[in-house]
Design an enzyme around this catalytic site. Structure first.
Site, PDB file in Angstrom:
ATOM      1  N   HIS A  66       4.323  -2.821  27.130  1.00  0.00           N
ATOM      2  CA  HIS A  66       4.143  -3.596  25.906  1.00  0.00           C
ATOM      3  C   HIS A  66       5.376  -3.436  25.036  1.00  0.00           C
ATOM      4  O   HIS A  66       5.927  -2.345  24.905  1.00  0.00           O
ATOM      5  CB  HIS A  66       2.888  -3.152  25.144  1.00  0.00           C
ATOM      6  CG  HIS A  66       2.736  -1.678  25.024  1.00  0.00           C
ATOM      7  ND1 HIS A  66       2.271  -0.900  26.063  1.00  0.00           N
ATOM      8  CD2 HIS A  66       2.988  -0.826  24.000  1.00  0.00           C
ATOM      9  CE1 HIS A  66       2.243   0.364  25.684  1.00  0.00           C
ATOM     10  NE2 HIS A  66       2.686   0.438  24.431  1.00  0.00           N
ATOM     11  N   HIS A  74       6.622  -3.460  21.370  1.00  0.00           N
ATOM     12  CA  HIS A  74       6.206  -3.365  19.964  1.00  0.00           C
ATOM     13  C   HIS A  74       7.155  -4.217  19.120  1.00  0.00           C
ATOM     14  O   HIS A  74       8.383  -4.062  19.229  1.00  0.00           O
ATOM     15  CB  HIS A  74       6.326  -1.926  19.450  1.00  0.00           C
ATOM     16  CG  HIS A  74       5.409  -0.932  20.054  1.00  0.00           C
ATOM     17  ND1 HIS A  74       4.253  -0.511  19.436  1.00  0.00           N
ATOM     18  CD2 HIS A  74       5.476  -0.250  21.218  1.00  0.00           C
ATOM     19  CE1 HIS A  74       3.653   0.403  20.179  1.00  0.00           C
ATOM     20  NE2 HIS A  74       4.376   0.584  21.263  1.00  0.00           N
TER      21      HIS A  74
HETATM   22  P1  5GP Z   1       2.369   3.175  23.052  1.00  0.00           P
HETATM   23  O1  5GP Z   1       2.149   4.460  22.324  1.00  0.00           O
HETATM   24  O2  5GP Z   1       1.764   3.192  24.437  1.00  0.00           O
HETATM   25  O3  5GP Z   1       3.784   2.702  23.053  1.00  0.00           O
HETATM   26  O4  5GP Z   1       1.612   2.081  22.203  1.00  0.00           O
HETATM   27  C1  5GP Z   1       0.267   1.774  22.378  1.00  0.00           C
HETATM   28  C2  5GP Z   1      -0.157   1.029  21.160  1.00  0.00           C
HETATM   29  O5  5GP Z   1      -1.393   0.411  21.433  1.00  0.00           O
HETATM   30  C3  5GP Z   1      -0.364   1.929  19.937  1.00  0.00           C
HETATM   31  O6  5GP Z   1       0.498   1.513  18.885  1.00  0.00           O
HETATM   32  C4  5GP Z   1      -1.836   1.747  19.612  1.00  0.00           C
HETATM   33  O7  5GP Z   1      -2.088   1.731  18.228  1.00  0.00           O
HETATM   34  C5  5GP Z   1      -2.174   0.432  20.277  1.00  0.00           C
HETATM   35  N1  5GP Z   1      -3.559   0.332  20.712  1.00  0.00           N
HETATM   36  C6  5GP Z   1      -4.247   1.259  21.422  1.00  0.00           C
HETATM   37  N2  5GP Z   1      -5.488   0.819  21.678  1.00  0.00           N
HETATM   38  C7  5GP Z   1      -5.572  -0.418  21.106  1.00  0.00           C
HETATM   39  C8  5GP Z   1      -6.627  -1.379  21.033  1.00  0.00           C
HETATM   40  O8  5GP Z   1      -7.727  -1.192  21.538  1.00  0.00           O
HETATM   41  N3  5GP Z   1      -6.353  -2.539  20.376  1.00  0.00           N
HETATM   42  C9  5GP Z   1      -5.120  -2.775  19.811  1.00  0.00           C
HETATM   43  N4  5GP Z   1      -4.978  -3.954  19.193  1.00  0.00           N
HETATM   44  N5  5GP Z   1      -4.112  -1.892  19.867  1.00  0.00           N
HETATM   45  C10 5GP Z   1      -4.342  -0.731  20.506  1.00  0.00           C
END
Ligand code: 5GP
Length: 114
Positions: free
Chosen positions: A100, A102
């Protein structure tokens, strides 16, 4: 790869605030926003980490960037600026293993990150 929360969002099994969708990409608001604008751009194809990207995914990876830039222009913050980030694995802070991008915007973002 095992099923993730983002695969469930793609299948509409759990709700999300979706802001963009096409045949390849889905974008939705991050549930724990770190900035006034915090949107996640994901491929519909499940790819766990950046390390798992293949040459054949080059167009798809580019689509994530193009979708993010188009969103910034559409929402009117492209000129002020924004940040895009891919976190990868533990030291990168990745917690969901479906790649993903951001997109963060709406305030001045510090650099370097903590
Ligand atoms: P990572 O830490 O893997 O780069 O980012 C994962 C992101 O996914 C985090 O910023 C977290 O807040 C978001 N996230 C996790 N679970 C959910 C969810 O169920 N719905 C949404 N909209 N975002 C999520």
């Amino acid at each position: 790869m095992s099923d993730t929360i983002f695969a469930k969002i793609i299948r509409r099994e759990i709700p999300a605030q979706i802001v963009f969708e096409d045949d390849h990409v889905l974008a939705f608001k991050d549930i724990h926003a770190q900035a006034p604008v915090h949107v996640l751009f994901i491929p519909k194809k499940p790819i766990a980490t950046l390390n798992d990207l293949q040459d054949g995914d080059a167009e798809l990876a580019g689509r994530l960037l193009l979708a993010a830039a188009a969103y910034a222009k559409r929402e009117g913050f492209a000129e002020n600026g924004y940040r895009v980030v891919f976190n990868c694995n533990g030291d990168g802070g990745q917690t969901v293993f479906h790649i993903h991008l951001h997109l963060l915007a709406g305030r001045a973002l510090s650099w370097p990150p903590g």
